[in-house]
Design an enzyme around this catalytic site. Structure first.
Site, PDB file in Angstrom:
ATOM      1  CG  HIS A   1      41.371  31.002 -12.664  1.00  0.00           C
ATOM      2  ND1 HIS A   1      42.672  31.313 -13.015  1.00  0.00           N
ATOM      3  CD2 HIS A   1      41.208  31.467 -11.388  1.00  0.00           C
ATOM      4  CE1 HIS A   1      43.264  31.916 -11.980  1.00  0.00           C
ATOM      5  NE2 HIS A   1      42.394  32.027 -10.990  1.00  0.00           N
TER       6      HIS A   1
ATOM      7  CB  ALA B   1      37.608  32.994  -9.098  1.00  0.00           C
TER       8      ALA B   1
ATOM      9  CG  HIS C   1      46.354  37.216 -11.166  1.00  0.00           C
ATOM     10  ND1 HIS C   1      44.988  37.123 -11.008  1.00  0.00           N
ATOM     11  CD2 HIS C   1      46.613  36.968 -12.465  1.00  0.00           C
ATOM     12  CE1 HIS C   1      44.445  36.808 -12.178  1.00  0.00           C
ATOM     13  NE2 HIS C   1      45.408  36.717 -13.071  1.00  0.00           N
TER      14      HIS C   1
ATOM     15  NE  ARG D   1      39.782  36.105  -1.581  1.00  0.00           N
ATOM     16  CZ  ARG D   1      39.997  36.179  -2.869  1.00  0.00           C
ATOM     17  NH1 ARG D   1      40.276  37.327  -3.446  1.00  0.00           N
ATOM     18  NH2 ARG D   1      39.918  35.101  -3.607  1.00  0.00           N
TER      19      ARG D   1
ATOM     20  CE1 TYR E   1      44.689  36.334  -3.667  1.00  0.00           C
ATOM     21  CE2 TYR E   1      43.349  35.476  -1.872  1.00  0.00           C
ATOM     22  CZ  TYR E   1      43.792  35.404  -3.184  1.00  0.00           C
ATOM     23  OH  TYR E   1      43.344  34.405  -4.006  1.00  0.00           O
TER      24      TYR E   1
ATOM     25  CG  ASP F   1      34.176  36.295 -26.105  1.00  0.00           C
ATOM     26  OD1 ASP F   1      35.347  35.932 -26.396  1.00  0.00           O
ATOM     27  OD2 ASP F   1      33.177  35.570 -26.278  1.00  0.00           O
TER      28      ASP F   1
ATOM     29  CG  ASN G   1      43.072  40.700  -9.434  1.00  0.00           C
ATOM     30  OD1 ASN G   1      42.659  39.611  -9.839  1.00  0.00           O
ATOM     31  ND2 ASN G   1      43.729  40.833  -8.298  1.00  0.00           N
TER      32      ASN G   1
ATOM     33  N   PRO H   1      35.733  39.740  -8.299  1.00  0.00           N
ATOM     34  CG  PRO H   1      35.108  37.573  -8.857  1.00  0.00           C
ATOM     35  CD  PRO H   1      35.545  38.865  -9.470  1.00  0.00           C
ATOM     36  CG  ASN H   2      35.459  36.532  -3.523  1.00  0.00           C
ATOM     37  OD1 ASN H   2      34.467  36.669  -2.812  1.00  0.00           O
ATOM     38  ND2 ASN H   2      35.537  35.602  -4.458  1.00  0.00           N
TER      39      ASN H   2
ATOM     40  CB  SER I   1      48.433  35.115  -5.070  1.00  0.00           C
ATOM     41  OG  SER I   1      47.476  34.711  -6.033  1.00  0.00           O
TER      42      SER I   1
ATOM     43  CD  GLU J   1      45.873  37.333 -16.490  1.00  0.00           C
ATOM     44  OE1 GLU J   1      46.637  37.178 -17.469  1.00  0.00           O
ATOM     45  OE2 GLU J   1      45.300  36.399 -15.942  1.00  0.00           O
TER      46      GLU J   1
ATOM     47  NE  ARG K   1      46.800  30.958  -4.322  1.00  0.00           N
ATOM     48  CZ  ARG K   1      45.694  31.708  -4.238  1.00  0.00           C
ATOM     49  NH1 ARG K   1      45.579  32.804  -4.961  1.00  0.00           N
ATOM     50  NH2 ARG K   1      44.729  31.358  -3.411  1.00  0.00           N
TER      51      ARG K   1
ATOM     52  NE  ARG L   1      43.812  29.695  -6.316  1.00  0.00           N
ATOM     53  CZ  ARG L   1      42.633  30.169  -5.913  1.00  0.00           C
ATOM     54  NH1 ARG L   1      42.072  31.186  -6.541  1.00  0.00           N
ATOM     55  NH2 ARG L   1      42.010  29.656  -4.875  1.00  0.00           N
TER      56      ARG L   1
HETATM   57  C1  DQA Z   1      43.731  36.517  -7.674  1.00  0.00           C
HETATM   58  C2  DQA Z   1      44.043  35.031  -7.948  1.00  0.00           C
HETATM   59  C3  DQA Z   1      42.773  34.287  -8.295  1.00  0.00           C
HETATM   60  O1  DQA Z   1      43.061  32.924  -8.538  1.00  0.00           O
HETATM   61  C4  DQA Z   1      41.776  34.365  -7.157  1.00  0.00           C
HETATM   62  O2  DQA Z   1      40.585  33.720  -7.493  1.00  0.00           O
HETATM   63  C5  DQA Z   1      41.539  35.768  -6.720  1.00  0.00           C
HETATM   64  C6  DQA Z   1      42.679  36.675  -6.609  1.00  0.00           C
HETATM   65  C7  DQA Z   1      44.992  37.281  -7.218  1.00  0.00           C
HETATM   66  O3  DQA Z   1      44.948  38.507  -7.259  1.00  0.00           O
HETATM   67  O4  DQA Z   1      45.966  36.682  -6.793  1.00  0.00           O
HETATM   68  O5  DQA Z   1      40.419  36.151  -6.379  1.00  0.00           O
HETATM   69  O6  DQA Z   1      43.282  37.101  -8.869  1.00  0.00           O
END
Ligand code: DQA
Length: 145
Positions: free
Chosen positions: A83, A80, A103, A21, A26, A90, A77, A13-14, A105, A101, A110, A114
């Site tokens: 977390h 959120a 990220h 954003r 990012y 699962d 990735n 998401p996002n 950032s 995994e 942070r 996170r």
């Molecule tokens: C993220 C870090 C997450 O905490 C955050 O919610 C994101 C982006 C990152 O790529 O740094 O959406 O996964």
């Protein structure tokens, strides 16, 4: 030349808003450009790469399930969901495909929430804090396995 590995890259998401954003966190590269860089790196590594993005937990889970018997590795990735989504955790555990995994950032530098990843224990490793390079490093690892 036939691609040696098939890797699925999942953006949660996002992440579709990359570029707009929180650029201070990012980066200012658009989502499209990020994906272009991922595809270019995959080509160099002779990896066949599919990219998927969703803002919906269930769609991410469905995509993970459909990766069975098709992909050799997954870069995720989960945004959120990282977390708190036990359901994504699962799903990763169920499909038994090596998953990294990532990220953009440095999640440990942070907000405290996170620092916790519920998916990390079912991934083969985690890469964070290197911007877009986090995805590229993960692709490199999977292509070498
Ligand atoms: C993220 C870090 C997450 O905490 C955050 O919610 C994101 C982006 C990152 O790529 O740094 O959406 O996964």
């Amino acid at each position: 030349m036939k691609a040696s590995k098939k890797v699925l890259v999942i953006h949660g998401p996002n992440l579709n808003l990359l570029g707009e954003r929180e650029p201070g966190v990012y980066g200012d590269q658009s989502f499209e450009n990020v994906n272009k860089s991922i595809i270019e790196k995959a080509e160099k590594l002779n990896v066949e790469c599919e990219i998927f993005q969703s803002n919906h937990e269930g769609e991410i889970i469905d995509k993970l399930h459909s990766a069975r018997h098709i992909f050799d590795g997954i870069v995720i990735n989960a945004g959120a969901y990282t977390h708190y989504s036990y359901a994504i955790r699962d799903a990763i555990s169920a499909i038994k495909i090596p998953c990294i995994e990532v990220h953009i950032s440095n999640v440990f530098a942070r907000e405290e929430f996170r620092s916790k990843s519920v998916i990390a224990p079912v991934c083969i490793g985690s890469i964070c804090g290197f911007g877009i390079e986090s995805y590229i490093l993960a692709l490199q690892v999977l292509s070498n396995r």
